[in-house]
Write a protein that holds these residues in place. Structure first.
Motif, short mmCIF file in Angstrom:
data_model
loop_
_atom_site.label_atom_id
_atom_site.label_comp_id
_atom_site.label_asym_id
_atom_site.label_seq_id
_atom_site.Cartn_x
_atom_site.Cartn_y
_atom_site.Cartn_z
N MET A 1 -2.27 -10.67 -3.72
CA MET A 1 -3.14 -9.38 -3.91
C MET A 1 -4.43 -9.83 -4.57
N ASP A 2 -5.61 -9.62 -3.79
CA ASP A 2 -6.93 -9.66 -4.44
C ASP A 2 -6.87 -8.57 -5.34
N MET A 3 -7.45 -8.84 -6.64
CA MET A 3 -7.61 -7.96 -7.50
C MET A 3 -8.56 -7.10 -7.63
N MET A 4 -9.82 -7.52 -7.11
CA MET A 4 -11.10 -6.79 -6.93
C MET A 4 -11.49 -6.34 -5.56
N MET A 5 -11.04 -5.21 -5.11
CA MET A 5 -11.23 -4.71 -3.98
C MET A 5 -11.66 -3.30 -4.11
N PRO A 6 -12.53 -2.94 -3.03
CA PRO A 6 -13.10 -1.45 -3.13
C PRO A 6 -11.97 -0.23 -2.83
N GLY A 7 -12.09 0.75 -3.15
CA GLY A 7 -11.20 1.75 -2.91
C GLY A 7 -10.04 1.55 -4.08
N ILE A 8 -8.90 1.44 -3.60
CA ILE A 8 -7.69 1.08 -4.48
C ILE A 8 -7.67 -0.45 -4.82
N ASP A 9 -7.96 -0.82 -6.16
CA ASP A 9 -8.28 -2.24 -6.43
C ASP A 9 -6.79 -2.74 -6.51
N GLY A 10 -6.58 -4.08 -6.73
CA GLY A 10 -5.45 -4.52 -7.02
C GLY A 10 -4.54 -4.22 -7.95
N TYR A 11 -5.18 -3.76 -9.20
CA TYR A 11 -4.31 -3.53 -10.36
C TYR A 11 -3.39 -2.13 -9.89
N GLU A 12 -4.26 -1.38 -9.50
CA GLU A 12 -3.65 -0.07 -9.02
C GLU A 12 -2.69 -0.31 -7.86
N ALA A 13 -3.23 -1.22 -6.94
CA ALA A 13 -1.97 -1.42 -5.77
C ALA A 13 -0.84 -1.94 -6.23
N VAL A 14 -0.81 -2.91 -7.24
CA VAL A 14 0.44 -3.35 -7.79
C VAL A 14 0.96 -2.38 -8.56
N ARG A 15 0.63 -1.55 -9.29
CA ARG A 15 1.33 -0.52 -10.06
C ARG A 15 1.93 0.54 -8.89
N ILE A 16 1.46 0.63 -7.75
CA ILE A 16 2.09 1.57 -6.86
C ILE A 16 3.08 0.83 -6.13
N ILE B 1 -7.04 -6.03 4.81
CA ILE B 1 -8.25 -5.84 3.92
C ILE B 1 -8.38 -4.88 2.92
N MET B 2 -7.21 -3.92 2.90
CA MET B 2 -7.25 -2.63 2.00
C MET B 2 -5.86 -2.45 1.48
N ALA B 3 -5.82 -1.99 0.32
CA ALA B 3 -4.52 -1.56 -0.24
C ALA B 3 -3.75 -0.72 0.72
N GLN B 4 -4.53 0.28 0.83
CA GLN B 4 -3.75 1.44 1.68
C GLN B 4 -3.11 1.05 3.12
N GLU B 5 -3.90 -0.12 3.63
CA GLU B 5 -3.17 -0.62 4.98
C GLU B 5 -1.92 -1.55 4.32
N ALA B 6 -2.26 -2.39 3.36
CA ALA B 6 -0.80 -3.08 2.67
C ALA B 6 0.44 -2.15 2.43
N PHE B 7 0.31 -1.09 1.92
CA PHE B 7 1.39 -0.32 1.69
C PHE B 7 2.17 0.34 3.00
N GLU B 8 1.19 0.43 4.15
CA GLU B 8 1.77 0.84 5.35
C GLU B 8 2.57 -0.17 5.83
N ILE B 9 2.13 -1.66 5.90
CA ILE B 9 2.84 -2.77 6.30
C ILE B 9 3.79 -2.93 5.71
N LEU B 10 3.80 -2.71 4.32
CA LEU B 10 5.22 -3.01 3.43
C LEU B 10 6.23 -2.07 3.63
N LYS B 11 5.94 -0.64 3.77
CA LYS B 11 6.75 0.22 4.15
C LYS B 11 7.61 -0.01 5.50
N SER B 12 6.69 -0.34 6.39
CA SER B 12 7.42 -0.39 7.76
C SER B 12 8.17 -1.83 7.59
#
Length: 123
Positions: free
Chosen positions: A55-70, A35-46
């Motif tokens: 990727m939902d684009m409208m999320m609190p914290g790190i939104d989908g736009y920033e998450a895709v850039r990361i 449910i959060m971009a930060q968690e997605a990064f951890e899942i993807l790196k592992s």
């Protein structure tokens, strides 16, 4: 068949995750979600062996736009295709998602046929 095709769903609304999981599992995809971009990064790196990220684009914290850039700037995971999923459905919204690094775009409410077509184009 498709079970080796893994999809990561990133959406802050558990109802969206639930509906997408049911739909995609019924079509033979293996699904993980968060449910959060930060968690997605951890899942993807592992486990960088996902076939597609929804990727939902409208999320609190790190939104989908920033998450895709990361994701696009992280060498281990930048190769994974991203389908932007958003309630923002204006023509300029699609371009904004593509400009952020998404490979494709599907607006909410989700047309399952369009989503499956987008996924299959990328796998």
């Amino acid at each position: 068949m498709l079970m080796n095709k893994k999809i990561l769903i990133v959406d802050d609304d558990p109802r969206n995750i639930f509906a997408l999981k049911l739909t995609l599992k019924a079509r033979g995809y293996a699904i993980e979600s968060c449910i959060m971009a930060q968690e997605a990064f951890e899942i993807l790196k592992s486990d960088p062996q996902f076939s597609v990220i929804l990727m939902d684009m409208m999320m609190p914290g790190i939104d989908g736009y920033e998450a895709v850039r990361i994701i696009r700037n992280t060498p281990e995971i930048k190769h994974i295709p991203v389908v932007a999923v958003t309630a923002q459905a204006m023509p300029e919204d699609r371009q904004k998602c593509i400009d952020a690094g998404a490979n494709d775009y599907v607006s909410k409410p989700i047309d399952v046929d369009l989503l499956i077509t987008a996924i299959e184009k990328l796998i």
